[in-house]
Design a protein around this motif. Sequence first.
Motif, PDB file in Angstrom:
ATOM      1  N   GLN A  15      52.790  23.318  52.675  1.00  0.00           N
ATOM      2  CA  GLN A  15      51.422  24.523  52.209  1.00  0.00           C
ATOM      3  C   GLN A  15      51.391  25.570  51.220  1.00  0.00           C
ATOM      4  OE1 GLN A  15      53.534  27.581  55.816  1.00  0.00           O
ATOM      5  NE2 GLN A  15      52.364  28.897  54.881  1.00  0.00           N
ATOM      6  N   VAL A  16      50.573  25.751  50.751  1.00  0.00           N
ATOM      7  CA  VAL A  16      50.649  26.180  49.268  1.00  0.00           C
ATOM      8  C   VAL A  16      50.401  27.658  49.804  1.00  0.00           C
ATOM      9  CG1 VAL A  16      48.884  27.212  47.594  1.00  0.00           C
ATOM     10  CG2 VAL A  16      48.255  24.337  48.893  1.00  0.00           C
ATOM     11  N   GLN A  17      51.494  28.415  49.030  1.00  0.00           N
ATOM     12  CA  GLN A  17      51.906  29.281  48.666  1.00  0.00           C
ATOM     13  C   GLN A  17      51.496  30.001  47.642  1.00  0.00           C
ATOM     14  OE1 GLN A  17      55.422  30.314  50.404  1.00  0.00           O
ATOM     15  NE2 GLN A  17      54.293  31.425  52.105  1.00  0.00           N
ATOM     16  N   LEU A  18      50.616  31.376  47.649  1.00  0.00           N
ATOM     17  CA  LEU A  18      50.905  31.979  45.663  1.00  0.00           C
ATOM     18  C   LEU A  18      51.270  33.850  45.532  1.00  0.00           C
ATOM     19  CD1 LEU A  18      46.765  31.106  44.841  1.00  0.00           C
ATOM     20  CD2 LEU A  18      49.687  29.477  43.898  1.00  0.00           C
ATOM     21  N   VAL A  19      52.684  33.634  45.762  1.00  0.00           N
ATOM     22  CA  VAL A  19      52.620  34.673  45.279  1.00  0.00           C
ATOM     23  C   VAL A  19      52.735  36.077  44.074  1.00  0.00           C
ATOM     24  CG1 VAL A  19      54.897  36.016  46.418  1.00  0.00           C
ATOM     25  CG2 VAL A  19      54.626  33.835  47.407  1.00  0.00           C
ATOM     26  N   GLU A  20      52.036  37.170  44.242  1.00  0.00           N
ATOM     27  CA  GLU A  20      51.846  37.722  43.269  1.00  0.00           C
ATOM     28  C   GLU A  20      52.944  39.135  43.092  1.00  0.00           C
ATOM     29  OE1 GLU A  20      47.293  37.436  44.528  1.00  0.00           O
ATOM     30  OE2 GLU A  20      49.992  37.738  45.571  1.00  0.00           O
ATOM     31  N   SER A  21      53.472  39.452  42.300  1.00  0.00           N
ATOM     32  CA  SER A  21      54.678  40.184  42.002  1.00  0.00           C
ATOM     33  C   SER A  21      54.181  40.932  40.281  1.00  0.00           C
ATOM     34  CB  SER A  21      55.975  40.455  41.462  1.00  0.00           C
ATOM     35  OG  SER A  21      56.163  39.481  40.688  1.00  0.00           O
ATOM     36  N   GLY A  22      54.412  42.394  39.969  1.00  0.00           N
ATOM     37  CA  GLY A  22      54.196  43.069  39.234  1.00  0.00           C
ATOM     38  C   GLY A  22      53.260  43.994  39.279  1.00  0.00           C
ATOM     39  N   GLY A  23      52.514  44.985  39.993  1.00  0.00           N
ATOM     40  CA  GLY A  23      51.552  45.935  40.129  1.00  0.00           C
ATOM     41  C   GLY A  23      52.479  47.033  40.759  1.00  0.00           C
ATOM     42  N   GLY A  24      51.904  47.579  40.392  1.00  0.00           N
ATOM     43  CA  GLY A  24      53.069  49.232  39.944  1.00  0.00           C
ATOM     44  C   GLY A  24      52.151  51.087  40.058  1.00  0.00           C
ATOM     45  N   LEU A  25      52.073  51.465  39.162  1.00  0.00           N
ATOM     46  CA  LEU A  25      51.997  52.472  38.632  1.00  0.00           C
ATOM     47  C   LEU A  25      51.721  52.995  37.812  1.00  0.00           C
ATOM     48  CD1 LEU A  25      50.281  55.219  39.554  1.00  0.00           C
ATOM     49  CD2 LEU A  25      52.304  56.395  40.250  1.00  0.00           C
ATOM     50  N   VAL A  26      50.890  53.047  37.003  1.00  0.00           N
ATOM     51  CA  VAL A  26      51.557  53.591  35.225  1.00  0.00           C
ATOM     52  C   VAL A  26      49.982  54.297  34.752  1.00  0.00           C
ATOM     53  CG1 VAL A  26      49.592  51.850  34.625  1.00  0.00           C
ATOM     54  CG2 VAL A  26      51.700  51.931  32.787  1.00  0.00           C
ATOM     55  N   GLN A  27      50.427  54.575  33.674  1.00  0.00           N
ATOM     56  CA  GLN A  27      49.714  55.665  33.567  1.00  0.00           C
ATOM     57  C   GLN A  27      48.549  55.356  32.299  1.00  0.00           C
ATOM     58  OE1 GLN A  27      51.810  58.856  31.615  1.00  0.00           O
ATOM     59  NE2 GLN A  27      51.888  60.112  32.805  1.00  0.00           N
TER      60      GLN A  27
ATOM     61  N   GLY B 164      46.232  53.700  29.662  1.00  0.00           N
ATOM     62  CA  GLY B 164      47.002  53.215  28.103  1.00  0.00           C
ATOM     63  C   GLY B 164      47.891  52.831  28.237  1.00  0.00           C
ATOM     64  N   GLY B 165      48.866  52.531  29.324  1.00  0.00           N
ATOM     65  CA  GLY B 165      50.267  51.820  29.439  1.00  0.00           C
ATOM     66  C   GLY B 165      49.537  50.519  29.871  1.00  0.00           C
ATOM     67  N   SER B 166      50.951  49.459  30.376  1.00  0.00           N
ATOM     68  CA  SER B 166      51.149  47.689  30.525  1.00  0.00           C
ATOM     69  C   SER B 166      51.198  47.859  31.613  1.00  0.00           C
ATOM     70  CB  SER B 166      51.552  47.689  29.146  1.00  0.00           C
ATOM     71  OG  SER B 166      51.000  47.756  27.820  1.00  0.00           O
ATOM     72  N   LEU B 167      51.374  46.539  31.986  1.00  0.00           N
ATOM     73  CA  LEU B 167      51.391  45.934  33.042  1.00  0.00           C
ATOM     74  C   LEU B 167      51.418  44.414  33.586  1.00  0.00           C
ATOM     75  CD1 LEU B 167      50.857  47.268  36.390  1.00  0.00           C
ATOM     76  CD2 LEU B 167      53.028  47.947  35.650  1.00  0.00           C
TER      77      LEU B 167
ATOM     78  N   MET C 297      48.272  43.341  30.717  1.00  0.00           N
ATOM     79  CA  MET C 297      47.715  43.643  31.106  1.00  0.00           C
ATOM     80  C   MET C 297      47.892  44.957  30.311  1.00  0.00           C
ATOM     81  SD  MET C 297      46.227  44.041  34.843  1.00  0.00           S
ATOM     82  CE  MET C 297      48.206  44.717  35.537  1.00  0.00           C
ATOM     83  N   ASN C 298      47.110  44.740  28.902  1.00  0.00           N
ATOM     84  CA  ASN C 298      47.596  46.547  28.207  1.00  0.00           C
ATOM     85  C   ASN C 298      46.476  47.098  27.574  1.00  0.00           C
ATOM     86  OD1 ASN C 298      49.374  45.035  27.086  1.00  0.00           O
ATOM     87  ND2 ASN C 298      48.517  43.932  25.809  1.00  0.00           N
ATOM     88  N   SER C 299      46.947  48.798  27.597  1.00  0.00           N
ATOM     89  CA  SER C 299      45.636  49.770  27.628  1.00  0.00           C
ATOM     90  C   SER C 299      44.856  49.756  28.646  1.00  0.00           C
ATOM     91  CB  SER C 299      44.666  49.276  26.185  1.00  0.00           C
ATOM     92  OG  SER C 299      45.253  49.246  24.644  1.00  0.00           O
ATOM     93  N   LEU C 300      45.927  50.258  29.932  1.00  0.00           N
ATOM     94  CA  LEU C 300      45.417  50.358  31.128  1.00  0.00           C
ATOM     95  C   LEU C 300      44.249  51.507  31.393  1.00  0.00           C
ATOM     96  CD1 LEU C 300      48.367  48.559  32.851  1.00  0.00           C
ATOM     97  CD2 LEU C 300      45.566  48.284  33.521  1.00  0.00           C
ATOM     98  N   LYS C 301      42.857  51.231  31.934  1.00  0.00           N
ATOM     99  CA  LYS C 301      42.449  52.752  32.311  1.00  0.00           C
ATOM    100  C   LYS C 301      42.054  52.915  34.055  1.00  0.00           C
ATOM    101  CE  LYS C 301      39.037  51.034  28.459  1.00  0.00           C
ATOM    102  NZ  LYS C 301      37.774  50.453  28.508  1.00  0.00           N
ATOM    103  N   PRO C 302      42.118  54.024  34.224  1.00  0.00           N
ATOM    104  CA  PRO C 302      41.724  54.171  36.190  1.00  0.00           C
ATOM    105  C   PRO C 302      40.854  53.286  36.151  1.00  0.00           C
ATOM    106  CG  PRO C 302      41.824  56.142  34.412  1.00  0.00           C
ATOM    107  CD  PRO C 302      42.114  55.435  33.682  1.00  0.00           C
TER     108      PRO C 302
END
Length: 127
Positions: free
Chosen positions: A1-13, A15-18, A83-88
């Motif tokens: 069974q194929v599974q893809l599990v994402e992580s690393g998301g969140g709240l950032v201002q 100009g920030g990075s994730l 992801m750099n220089s993040l925008k709203p």
Amino acid sequence: QVQLVESGGGLVQAGGSLRLSCVASGLTFSIFNMGWFRQAPGKEREFVAAVAWRTSSTYYADSLEGRFTISRDNAMNTVYLQMNSLKPEDTAVYYCAATRLGLSSGNYYMRQMYNYWGQGTQVTVSS
């Protein structure tokens, strides 16, 4: 069974990075093309980036203006999205996707090219 599990998301201002990660299981990761898509509230899911397994070619949405970088680590069965220089306007649920179908300049951005999808990780960019 194929599974893809994402992580690393969140709240950032703005100009920030994730860095998002997607760990794959149940497939031979090294021979799968991998992609990232995103879906903002009230909008359709859209292509963000992809990386081909055979050539390591990378593809990006034009709208990103070079702010995002996709990469893969076959030893870890993981694909990343820096992801750099993040925008709203980058606020969305980000989805990892996988396909054995060949990617080319004419199809890498098409959702129907990808057979497997993760559950998504939320990215929120505050202004």
